[in-house]
Design a protein around this motif. Structure first.
Motif, short mmCIF file in Angstrom:
data_model
loop_
_atom_site.label_atom_id
_atom_site.label_comp_id
_atom_site.label_asym_id
_atom_site.label_seq_id
_atom_site.Cartn_x
_atom_site.Cartn_y
_atom_site.Cartn_z
N THR A 135 -89.04 -45.20 93.63
CA THR A 135 -88.98 -46.62 93.30
C THR A 135 -90.38 -47.19 93.44
OG1 THR A 135 -86.70 -46.82 94.09
CG2 THR A 135 -87.95 -48.85 93.86
N VAL A 136 -90.84 -47.84 92.39
CA VAL A 136 -92.20 -48.40 92.38
C VAL A 136 -92.17 -49.79 91.75
CG1 VAL A 136 -93.31 -46.13 92.21
CG2 VAL A 136 -92.71 -47.37 90.13
N VAL A 137 -93.27 -50.51 91.92
CA VAL A 137 -93.46 -51.79 91.24
C VAL A 137 -94.65 -51.65 90.31
CG1 VAL A 137 -93.96 -54.24 91.49
CG2 VAL A 137 -92.45 -53.11 93.13
N LEU A 138 -94.43 -51.96 89.04
CA LEU A 138 -95.44 -51.78 88.00
C LEU A 138 -95.78 -53.09 87.32
CD1 LEU A 138 -94.00 -48.63 86.19
CD2 LEU A 138 -96.16 -48.69 87.45
N ARG A 139 -97.02 -53.18 86.84
CA ARG A 139 -97.37 -54.24 85.91
C ARG A 139 -97.04 -53.73 84.51
NH1 ARG A 139 -101.77 -54.15 89.41
NH2 ARG A 139 -102.98 -52.88 87.95
N ASN A 140 -96.13 -54.39 83.86
CA ASN A 140 -95.74 -54.04 82.50
C ASN A 140 -96.02 -55.21 81.56
OD1 ASN A 140 -92.83 -51.85 83.05
ND2 ASN A 140 -95.01 -51.43 83.16
N TYR A 141 -95.97 -54.92 80.25
CA TYR A 141 -96.33 -55.94 79.26
C TYR A 141 -95.29 -55.97 78.15
CZ TYR A 141 -100.68 -55.83 81.81
OH TYR A 141 -101.61 -55.89 82.83
N ARG A 142 -94.85 -57.18 77.86
CA ARG A 142 -93.86 -57.35 76.80
C ARG A 142 -94.51 -57.13 75.43
NH1 ARG A 142 -93.06 -61.44 80.52
NH2 ARG A 142 -91.03 -61.37 81.58
N ARG A 143 -93.67 -57.15 74.43
CA ARG A 143 -94.15 -56.94 73.06
C ARG A 143 -95.17 -57.99 72.67
NH1 ARG A 143 -93.20 -57.68 67.60
NH2 ARG A 143 -92.95 -55.76 66.37
N ASP A 144 -95.04 -59.23 73.20
CA ASP A 144 -96.00 -60.29 72.88
C ASP A 144 -97.25 -60.25 73.74
OD1 ASP A 144 -95.18 -61.22 75.36
OD2 ASP A 144 -94.15 -62.99 74.58
N GLY A 145 -97.35 -59.24 74.61
CA GLY A 145 -98.53 -59.07 75.44
C GLY A 145 -98.45 -59.74 76.80
N LEU A 183 -89.18 -50.54 89.31
CA LEU A 183 -88.57 -49.43 88.55
C LEU A 183 -88.06 -48.35 89.49
CD1 LEU A 183 -88.07 -47.86 85.87
CD2 LEU A 183 -90.40 -46.97 86.10
N ASN A 184 -86.79 -48.01 89.32
CA ASN A 184 -86.21 -46.87 90.03
C ASN A 184 -85.96 -45.75 89.04
OD1 ASN A 184 -83.38 -45.40 90.75
ND2 ASN A 184 -84.58 -45.77 92.59
#
Length: 214
Positions: free
Chosen positions: A166-176, A183-184
């Motif tokens: 299980t981690v925490v990530l910086r993610n980006y939507r389709r619009d940036g 996330l598990n």
């Protein structure tokens, strides 16, 4: 199926063995097969007289006429109770996954680069990507160019060792736009113990990105 030994069934009619409502169904089918000569395949419910358990069967009935012109019905029955239970469980699972507010993704661990093979509606809503746009791709596209995150090393080690994490990530939507993703990841193995898939459950954190930057 019916809870009676062979010797007690010979010479009996459906009315001697089954509940009245089942007998009416069987009789209607039997008369159609005898009169028309057409085979019939029907899914039926059979109740065990001894235990009261109801099983689901598929029966194929056909007309047979002997050399004296006497008509018979030949029936072949297959018990599909367990298959029906699995189908019902799968349908329930599909509805639960579709209704989940968490993003759910499944990747194929038997193919190169672990491509996505399933995402649920919550994944589409929260990332802005449709299923058609992401299936077949590795989910790293959600990180954009932000590939130097400590959590990614944790994921790589878990995948290498076929373990959960299980981690925490910086993610980006389709619009940036940025969103934080808890996330598990869990491995899925077949009955032989071979790794086949990874299940990813995404919890979209409603906090400011600056609060988690390290």
């Amino acid at each position: 199926l019916v809870g009676c030994p062979h010797e007690q069934l010979i010479g009996k009619t459906d009315a001697d063995i089954f509940p009245t409502e089942q007998v009416a169904i069987f009789s209607k089918i039997d008369h159609h097969v005898l009169d028309s000569g057409e085979d019939n395949i029907n899914e039926e419910q059979v109740t065990n007289a001894r235990t009261g358990e109801t099983r689901t069967i598929v029966t194929r009935k056909a007309r047979y006429i002997d050399s004296d012109g006497k008509r018979f019905i030949v029936g072949v029955t297959r018990d599909i109770t367990e298959r029906k239970r699995v189908e019902e469980w799968l349908q329930l699972s599909e509805r639960a996954i579709a209704a989940s507010s968490n993003g759910i993704a499944i990747v194929d661990a038997t193919l190169p680069d672990n491509p996505l093979i399933f995402v649920n509606p919550a994944f589409e809503r929260n990332t802005g990507y449709s299923a058609a746009e992401v299936l077949g791709r590795n989910c790293r596209f959600l990180q954009g160019k932000d590939r130097h995150q400590p959590a990614l090393k944790t994921i790589r080690n878990a995948l290498k060792n076929q373990e959960s994490c299980t981690v925490v990530l910086r993610n980006y939507r389709r619009d940036g736009s940025l969103f934080w993703n808890e996330l598990n990841i869990s491995p899925i193995f077949d009955y032989r113990g071979n790794l086949t898939h990874y299940l990813g459950i995404q919890n979209f954190l409603l906090i400011r990105g600056d609060a988690l930057k390290s």
